[in-house]
Design a protein around this motif. Structure first.
Motif, PDB file in Angstrom:
ATOM      1  N   GLY A   1       0.805  -1.204   0.000  1.00 46.69           N
ATOM      2  CA  GLY A   1       0.000   0.000   0.000  1.00 46.69           C
ATOM      3  C   GLY A   1       0.842   1.261   0.000  1.00 46.69           C
ATOM      4  N   GLN A   2       1.830   1.303   0.891  1.00 44.75           N
ATOM      5  CA  GLN A   2       2.673   2.494   0.969  1.00 44.75           C
ATOM      6  C   GLN A   2       3.503   2.659  -0.296  1.00 44.75           C
ATOM      7  N   ALA A   3       3.996   1.565  -0.852  1.00 43.87           N
ATOM      8  CA  ALA A   3       4.781   1.633  -2.087  1.00 43.87           C
ATOM      9  C   ALA A   3       3.937   2.185  -3.234  1.00 43.87           C
ATOM     10  N   LEU A   4       2.687   1.740  -3.319  1.00 41.02           N
ATOM     11  CA  LEU A   4       1.802   2.224  -4.378  1.00 41.02           C
ATOM     12  C   LEU A   4       1.495   3.701  -4.194  1.00 41.02           C
ATOM     13  N   GLN A   5       1.350   4.101  -2.950  1.00 46.97           N
ATOM     14  CA  GLN A   5       1.099   5.512  -2.658  1.00 46.97           C
ATOM     15  C   GLN A   5       2.270   6.377  -3.111  1.00 46.97           C
ATOM     16  N   ARG A   6       3.476   5.872  -2.961  1.00 48.45           N
ATOM     17  CA  ARG A   6       4.664   6.646  -3.321  1.00 48.45           C
ATOM     18  C   ARG A   6       4.885   6.693  -4.833  1.00 48.45           C
ATOM     19  N   VAL A   7       4.430   5.657  -5.541  1.00 45.13           N
ATOM     20  CA  VAL A   7       4.605   5.611  -7.000  1.00 45.13           C
ATOM     21  C   VAL A   7       3.246   5.305  -7.633  1.00 45.13           C
ATOM     22  N   PRO A   8       2.328   6.254  -7.628  1.00 43.27           N
ATOM     23  CA  PRO A   8       0.953   5.986  -8.082  1.00 43.27           C
ATOM     24  C   PRO A   8       0.848   5.622  -9.556  1.00 43.27           C
ATOM     25  N   LYS A   9       1.853   5.966 -10.369  1.00 43.27           N
ATOM     26  CA  LYS A   9       1.796   5.581 -11.774  1.00 43.27           C
ATOM     27  C   LYS A   9       1.754   4.064 -11.945  1.00 43.27           C
ATOM     28  N   VAL A  10       2.320   3.350 -10.988  1.00 47.63           N
ATOM     29  CA  VAL A  10       2.290   1.890 -11.038  1.00 47.63           C
ATOM     30  C   VAL A  10       0.850   1.392 -10.984  1.00 47.63           C
ATOM     31  N   ALA A  11       0.011   2.050 -10.203  1.00 48.53           N
ATOM     32  CA  ALA A  11      -1.389   1.646 -10.091  1.00 48.53           C
ATOM     33  C   ALA A  11      -2.079   1.702 -11.444  1.00 48.53           C
ATOM     34  N   THR A  12      -1.809   2.759 -12.201  1.00 44.62           N
ATOM     35  CA  THR A  12      -2.405   2.891 -13.533  1.00 44.62           C
ATOM     36  C   THR A  12      -1.974   1.748 -14.436  1.00 44.62           C
ATOM     37  N   ARG A  13      -0.704   1.406 -14.392  1.00 47.56           N
ATOM     38  CA  ARG A  13      -0.191   0.335 -15.250  1.00 47.56           C
ATOM     39  C   ARG A  13      -0.756  -1.030 -14.839  1.00 47.56           C
ATOM     40  N   ILE A  14      -0.890  -1.255 -13.558  1.00 43.60           N
ATOM     41  CA  ILE A  14      -1.462  -2.512 -13.073  1.00 43.60           C
ATOM     42  C   ILE A  14      -2.868  -2.712 -13.627  1.00 43.60           C
ATOM     43  N   VAL A  15      -3.652  -1.653 -13.592  1.00 44.06           N
ATOM     44  CA  VAL A  15      -5.024  -1.731 -14.098  1.00 44.06           C
ATOM     45  C   VAL A  15      -5.019  -1.931 -15.609  1.00 44.06           C
ATOM     46  N   GLU A  16      -4.196  -1.172 -16.323  1.00 45.27           N
ATOM     47  CA  GLU A  16      -4.141  -1.288 -17.785  1.00 45.27           C
ATOM     48  C   GLU A  16      -3.746  -2.691 -18.231  1.00 45.27           C
ATOM     49  N   ASP A  17      -2.802  -3.312 -17.526  1.00 48.67           N
ATOM     50  CA  ASP A  17      -2.312  -4.639 -17.910  1.00 48.67           C
ATOM     51  C   ASP A  17      -3.176  -5.776 -17.363  1.00 48.67           C
ATOM     52  N   LYS A  18      -4.229  -5.431 -16.625  1.00 46.88           N
ATOM     53  CA  LYS A  18      -5.199  -6.399 -16.110  1.00 46.88           C
ATOM     54  C   LYS A  18      -4.573  -7.428 -15.168  1.00 46.88           C
TER      55      LYS A  18
END
Length: 204
Positions: free
Chosen positions: A1-18
């Motif tokens: 959770g904290q890692a995703l908060q620090r690098v939110p662009k990763v969240a977008t890529r995770i969703v895009e790549d399903k």
């Protein structure tokens, strides 16, 4: 959770790549000596952050360094299809609790790329490839009589090294040569188990 908060662009890529969006806690802590109240708060914080950044609530949970209360906290949350804080089987299984049954989809360390960072562990990609292939072949043979599940844990900082990625490619090529094999996400396995292997259907 904290890692995703620090690098939110990763969240977008995770969703895009399903990819599956599962929860791995707020921080990488050993919860053996953490109070249940603090552990529950960390769990809520992780879930809220991941949900806000991805738009999806995680369906699976894996702490990794559990306390005696971790699974009960997951059950108390009421929103998880499964947890993976177990290393004891080649198939998912149900745990009975006061409100019903909770699904466990076991994880594995012996096939995990974390063994590149542990001792004893894998020294080369070929070491890992040989172990993955032997594990798959044995489970595939057993699968002729009863289904089996093989978990391969991957971390980009470990499996993402070029020599190790070559081993992973060769392993997946080996798997692809076999029939009746399902390469999928844990959440898909959990949904299948909820649909086809409910405790009331299995006598468990």
């Amino acid at each position: 959770g904290q890692a995703l908060q620090r690098v939110p662009k990763v969240a977008t890529r995770i969703v895009e790549d399903k990819h599956e969006i599962a929860a791995h806690g707020w921080r990488w802590l050993d919860y053996r000596d953490v109070s249940p109240e603090v552990e529950a708060e960390h769990m809520r914080h992780a879930m809220e952050t991941i949900t806000d950044l991805t738009g999806q609530r995680p369906q699976g949970w894996y702490t990794g360094r559990v306390s005696q209360m971790t699974r009960q906290l997951v059950i108390n949350d009421g929103g998880f299809l499964y947890d993976s804080d177990a290393y004891n089987d080649d198939l998912p299984y149900w745990v009975k609790h006061d409100q019903g049954h909770h699904l466990v989809v076991p994880y594995s360390f012996d096939t995990n790329d974390m063994r590149f960072a542990s001792s004893p562990g894998f020294d080369t990609g070929n070491d890992w490839l040989s172990y993955l292939t032997d594990t798959f072949d044995y489970l595939y043979r057993e699968g002729a009589h009863q289904p089996r599940m093989m978990s391969v844990g991957l971390h980009c900082r470990l499996a993402g090294r070029p020599g190790r990625m070559m081993a992973l490619e060769r392993f997946l090529d080996h798997v692809a040569k076999h029939q009746d094999v399902w390469v999928t996400r844990r959440v898909d396995i959990a949904r299948h188990w909820h649909e086809h292997h409910r405790p009331e259907n299995t006598g468990t």
